[in-house]
Design an enzyme around this catalytic site. Sequence first.
Site, mmCIF file in Angstrom:
data_model
loop_
_atom_site.group_PDB
_atom_site.id
_atom_site.type_symbol
_atom_site.label_atom_id
_atom_site.label_comp_id
_atom_site.label_asym_id
_atom_site.label_seq_id
_atom_site.Cartn_x
_atom_site.Cartn_y
_atom_site.Cartn_z
ATOM 1 N N GLY A 92 28.898 8.259 -25.719
ATOM 2 C CA GLY A 92 28.988 7.350 -24.580
ATOM 3 C C GLY A 92 28.745 8.007 -23.248
ATOM 4 N N ARG A 93 28.805 9.342 -23.223
ATOM 5 C CA ARG A 93 28.530 10.057 -21.971
ATOM 6 C C ARG A 93 27.817 11.384 -22.244
ATOM 7 N NH1 ARG A 93 34.087 12.921 -19.862
ATOM 8 N NH2 ARG A 93 34.979 13.446 -21.872
ATOM 9 N N LYS A 113 26.832 16.868 -21.580
ATOM 10 C CA LYS A 113 28.020 16.009 -21.498
ATOM 11 C C LYS A 113 28.226 15.568 -20.053
ATOM 12 C CE LYS A 113 32.709 15.835 -23.385
ATOM 13 N NZ LYS A 113 33.706 16.595 -24.159
ATOM 14 N N ARG A 183 29.770 14.909 -36.987
ATOM 15 C CA ARG A 183 31.204 14.687 -37.065
ATOM 16 C C ARG A 183 31.546 13.927 -38.343
ATOM 17 N NH1 ARG A 183 32.494 13.832 -31.124
ATOM 18 N NH2 ARG A 183 30.553 14.246 -30.037
ATOM 19 N N ASP A 256 36.407 11.147 -35.178
ATOM 20 C CA ASP A 256 35.161 11.345 -34.426
ATOM 21 C C ASP A 256 35.181 12.645 -33.631
ATOM 22 O OD1 ASP A 256 37.113 9.594 -32.938
ATOM 23 O OD2 ASP A 256 35.763 10.059 -31.291
ATOM 24 N N ASP A 266 35.230 18.881 -29.034
ATOM 25 C CA ASP A 266 35.681 17.863 -28.081
ATOM 26 C C ASP A 266 37.028 18.199 -27.464
ATOM 27 O OD1 ASP A 266 33.427 16.394 -28.187
ATOM 28 O OD2 ASP A 266 34.236 14.705 -29.292
#
EC number: 2.7.7.-
Length: 493
Positions: A92-93, A113, A183, A256, A266
């Site tokens: 999403g980003r 990112k 992932r 995820d 992450d």
Amino acid sequence: MRTLTELKFNNTYSELPSVFGTQINPQPLADPFLVSINPGICDLLELDVSEASTDFFVDLFTGNDELPGFCPIAMKYTGHQFGQYNPDLGDGRGLLMGEVLTSQGNKWDVHLKGSGTTPYSRQGDGRAVLRSSIREYLASAAMHGLGIRTTHALAILSSATPVYREQVERGSTLIRIAESHLRFGHFEYLFYTSQHAELKLLADYLIKHHFPDLLKQEENVPNRYAALFHRIISLTAEMIADWQSVGFAHGVMNTDNMSVLGLTFDYGPYGFLDDYNPGFICNHSDYSGRYAFNQQPSIALWNLSALGYAFSPLIDKALIDEALNTYQPQLQQYYSQKMRSKLGLAEKLEQDSALYSEMFSLLASQAVDYTLFFRTLSTIPKDALTDSTPQFEELFTCTAALSQWLQHYAERLELESADDQTRLKQMQAANPKYILRNYLAQQAIELADKGDFSMVDQLLLVLGSPYSEHPEYENYAALPPQWGKELEVSCSS
């Protein structure tokens, strides 16, 4: 070493069908500038570190220029978040910009990112801020320095673009480097949408590019996928053992956020233990304590079970259960090895469990600093252990119980054959002096907000070799102030 235009690319993921993601370009940031570059990660890519000082480097990784070898793609995946399945996930980003191929044949994902909105942004702005970028940049360097498998961060860039969180912050980008960004959630997405042919294609892709030795099992295809699942379980068990041994809490172990290569992935509301607290919750948003420090081993198994379910079109249930049953023994084996190294024990004896139990109870009862306890212990000769309580006075409120444990530890060392010098050297190589404490990251962030990036670079240096002495930065190894133990970090961090 190469310039940016001399990098070679082998963009294998973009060759997969369109269901795996969406090709989209990053959205530009205004008036961008470099915050920090990690020379060690430049070496991984065989990239000349001087490239970071060029306008082209800054413009390229802030969406203001293009490199012909790049093929930006937002990856699609789903996953379980705090135990609930969420079908609306994906990059999403972030964007997988391309895959750099080195002269040794190694392939590295280059991921941006904070690159702007994608089809998977879910009403978000697709941006990262300087604060969160610094936290991931330093955390990945810290984990790599500790010898724990992780994604890497090449550089941080920031800009004049305003991003609105609890307050207005600087829009920034982090250049993340990884062997793969696959992932658990990639496989869950294909399973829950009944795309079983694509699920098999992705499993084959993973085997081909990351576990090529499993291709030898082509004659028995079901066993090949079972072997893949076994490999993922083993890598995950080792990663969790590493986390527990150094006192690292991830904070948001959603599926995820779990790498199929066993990479720490992450970095958001993570935290290293200050005071030893088995139930430490580093994520202020984790109201139930699902991802507390002592829950990480069981949560990893839960996540592996979710992955096993996603693999069910490829693997018989009996083989999935058989593989999952290997997780706990492997975790215990890896963790036992790590902890024996921390105490300088080469031999494995039945009585050791009592020694460890007594030690952990002692640390928890007095909220002893986890890192400094082991580092202090690794400097004391065997013959001096029973008289060493003064060296721990800063860590303990009462040393009577410590004195008793030190006596038991000294008696246990008498059963070891290695000489004392070898033991201490081994312990100092297993017990870091420097970790990324939350308050240090926060101080670096506050300075960076004022345009001073010196502490970011200093921490990058120290965390890159945390087992070594750094006399000029001795203050970074000190006990944290009380306010530093009380910082709240949430998913937005």
